[in-house]
Enzyme design. Structure first.
Site, PDB file in Angstrom:
ATOM      1  N   HIS A 313       0.866  -1.193   0.000  1.00 61.73           N
ATOM      2  CA  HIS A 313       0.000   0.000   0.000  1.00 61.73           C
ATOM      3  C   HIS A 313       0.895   1.234   0.000  1.00 61.73           C
ATOM      4  CE1 HIS A 313      -2.892   2.969   1.382  1.00 61.73           C
ATOM      5  NE2 HIS A 313      -3.873   2.085   1.335  1.00 61.73           N
ATOM      6  N   ARG A 333      -5.794  10.519  -0.271  1.00 65.75           N
ATOM      7  CA  ARG A 333      -5.462  10.863  -1.672  1.00 65.75           C
ATOM      8  C   ARG A 333      -6.737  10.995  -2.498  1.00 65.75           C
ATOM      9  NH1 ARG A 333      -2.745   6.404  -3.520  1.00 65.75           N
ATOM     10  NH2 ARG A 333      -2.743   5.420  -1.480  1.00 65.75           N
TER      11      ARG A 333
HETATM   12  O1  MEZ Z   1      -9.156  -1.785   0.424  1.00 59.00           O
HETATM   13  C1  MEZ Z   1      -8.236  -1.289   1.085  1.00 59.00           C
HETATM   14  O2  MEZ Z   1      -7.122  -1.784   1.123  1.00 59.00           O
HETATM   15  C2  MEZ Z   1      -8.475  -0.002   1.807  1.00 59.00           C
HETATM   16  C3  MEZ Z   1      -9.857   0.457   1.867  1.00 59.00           C
HETATM   17  C4  MEZ Z   1      -7.435   0.657   2.313  1.00 59.00           C
HETATM   18  C5  MEZ Z   1      -7.367   2.097   2.595  1.00 59.00           C
HETATM   19  O3  MEZ Z   1      -6.474   2.745   2.078  1.00 59.00           O
HETATM   20  O4  MEZ Z   1      -8.184   2.635   3.317  1.00 59.00           O
END
Ligand code: MEZ
Length: 526
Positions: A313, A333
């Protein structure tokens, strides 16, 4: 230099950046960027698996070692069952609860076993929303196309079709159970746009969507009086002479004893693998995300798919040290937060897909345009105060209350100061191969949620995990209840384990790795 000194450049360059439009990369540029910087492409982090259903396929070294690992279960374990049930659900997160509830509603006797407490899971970590095509200018087809594009066209089309089509009925079910999704001034469901999506389609509960969904699912599991075994980790499956799954060996973590459960159907919903800290990455995952289901499914003979791809992420916290790896939701974002390097420049379209955004952050840091903390970590800025400028004072507190609290504990006001971020290990894109009923290739073994694979291709879009686990938890629960009604209990044996051990010996697998891991390696240190 003190971190606050570095932050000044973000404030100084804000007005100039607001006037800029950052175009998305072309397909060729995306490809080059990902191949050069995405951790999935670091060859020396990978190796082929020595034996088993995915023999000679490559995966990360940390996972390969666990898949080839030694079971903690002795060959002569007394398999007299302590519990007998129609359906055993392993895992107390969103997929496990959804599976248990649907199987129970269809009349099956269900036991839900979970190694920590009910609800301790990655589901609660999904902050920014659940994708469902609910608006009049959106459709499941559009959702299908966005997801396919985000997954580099490698998604299993059949699974994807089921997920997007079931979305609206899942939203309805959750609303009926009491999930408080955000609404607009007219009372309609409020939707937000996530990275890689062509339409706003995220149903949200501020920045604690997964937590709110889990609150309601947990209540319902308790209301329905589904039998729970908490602090009880599954460590091995059981099989009959035909190879069908007939139950599981669990380990009672309080008393350190094996517990045998005879079940007509087992549903694995054990979640992800962030706590393996692949390639040394910090993780946004909960403490129990150690890939246990992958190991157990592999040993009984289930095939895994897409296990060479993981999601990093883009925004994991880098500072303060206590928060390293914690998720900073993509929602920031989505609402316009800029990513800014050490020179005060934007360097990527912030709403591109996660693999592209993460690769570009890694590029900035590797090429010396990152910001280094006093403990030696490196990251880029996420301009959170910009949201107050764009949408008015109070926006950050109103839309991101959980994030505000997370940082407030360390004296950081994210409405005033930007936060430092770097990619964090967030999700396993692959997992156990399943069909559209969530059934694996092993008879009577179902798999749902993050531990399953194929649906997301090589990159998952924001908000698709919450929908995935709801849809395939439901499919698993409903089909499992039908199968349980039509079948008798099978014999309980460790035949598959004996065969697996023989294969391991033949291929000279290391005997010092015991799997499943159950708790992260550092939990066991003195
Ligand atoms: O689906 C995801 O990983 C999610 C909702 C994460 C986030 O950035 O909030």
């Amino acid at each position: 230099m003190d971190i606050h000194e570095f932050q000044k450049i973000v404030h100084k360059t804000r007005d100039e950046r607001r006037a800029q439009t950052i175009p998305k990369y072309s397909p060729a540029e995306r490809d080059t960027l990902i191949k050069k910087y995405h951790p999935d492409h670091r060859e020396n982090a990978y190796r082929p698996i020595k034996f088993g259903p995915n023999m000679n396929e490559r995966t990360v070294r940390e996972l390969a070692a666990l898949l080839e690992g030694e079971s903690p279960v002795p060959p002569d374990l007394d398999l007299a069952p302590a519990y007998t049930t129609d359906v055993l659900v392993v895992g107390g997160g969103g997929a496990g609860c959804a599976a248990a509830l649907h199987a129970h509603a269809k009349g099956a006797k269900v036991i839900l076993a979970t190694k920590l407490r009910l609800g301790d899971s990655n589901t609660v970590m999904a902050q920014g929303g659940m994708q469902v095509a609910v608006t009049s200018d959106d459709s499941p087809i559009q959702h299908f196309l966005d997801t396919l594009k985000g997954g580099h066209m490698k998604n299993d089309h059949h699974l994807l079709k089921v997920m997007v089509e079931e979305g609206p009925s899942i939203a309805k079910w959750l609303l009926e159970l009491g999930v408080l999704f955000d609404r607009d001034a007219d009372g309609n469901l409020h939707v937000k746009k996530g990275g890689g999506s062509s339409k706003p389609r995220l149903l949200t509960c501020s920045d604690y969507t997964g937590l709110e969904i889990m609150r309601v699912l947990k209540d319902e599991v308790l209301n329905q009086k589904i039998q729970l075994l908490e602090f009880t980790a599954a460590v091995e499956l059981l099989s009959d002479a035909s190879g069908a799954c007939t139950g599981a060996v669990l380990r009672d973590l309080d008393n350190n004893r094996f517990v045998v459960v005879a079940a007509k159907i087992v549903i694995l919903a054990t979640g992800g693998i962030g706590r393996l800290h692949i390639q040394g990455f910090p993780t946004s995952n909960h403490y129990g995300a150690t890939g246990d289901g992958l190991t157990m499914a592999y040993r009984i003979g289930a095939r895994l798919t897409h296990i060479d791809t993981f999601q990093y992420h883009p925004s994991g916290a880098v500072y303060p040290e206590q928060l390293v790896g914690a998720l900073v939701t993509e929602g920031i974002r989505s609402e316009g937060g800029h990513l800014v390097n050490g020179r005060g420049e934007r360097f990527v379209n912030e709403l591109d897909t996660r693999d592209v955004v993460s690769s570009s952050i890694i590029r900035e840091c590797e090429e010396g345009r990152g910001i280094r903390t006093m403990s030696g970590r490196v990251g880029v800025w996420l301009d959170t105060p910009l949201l107050e400028v764009e949408h008015g004072p109070g926006t950050v507190a109103k839309h991101f209350p959980a994030m505000v609290k997370q940082y407030q504990r360390y004296g950081i006001d994210i409405s005033k100061d930007p936060v430092l971020i770097y990619p964090t290990l967030h999700y396993q894109n692959g997992g156990v191969e399943i069909d559209t009923n969530s059934e694996s290739r092993i008879r009577h073994l179902f798999v749902a949620g993050e531990v399953s694979g194929g649906l997301h291709g090589r990159n998952r879009l924001m908000g698709n995990s919450l929908l995935d686990l709801m849809v395939f938890g439901k499919k698993a629960g409903l089909t499992a209840a039908d199968r349980a009604a039509a079948n008798q209990h099978g014999k309980l044996t460790l035949g598959h384990l004996a065969r697996f051990r023989a294969e391991a010996r033949k291929h000279g697998a290391a005997t010092d790795v015991v799997s499943p891991m159950v708790l992260p390696a550092y939990a066991k240190k003195e």
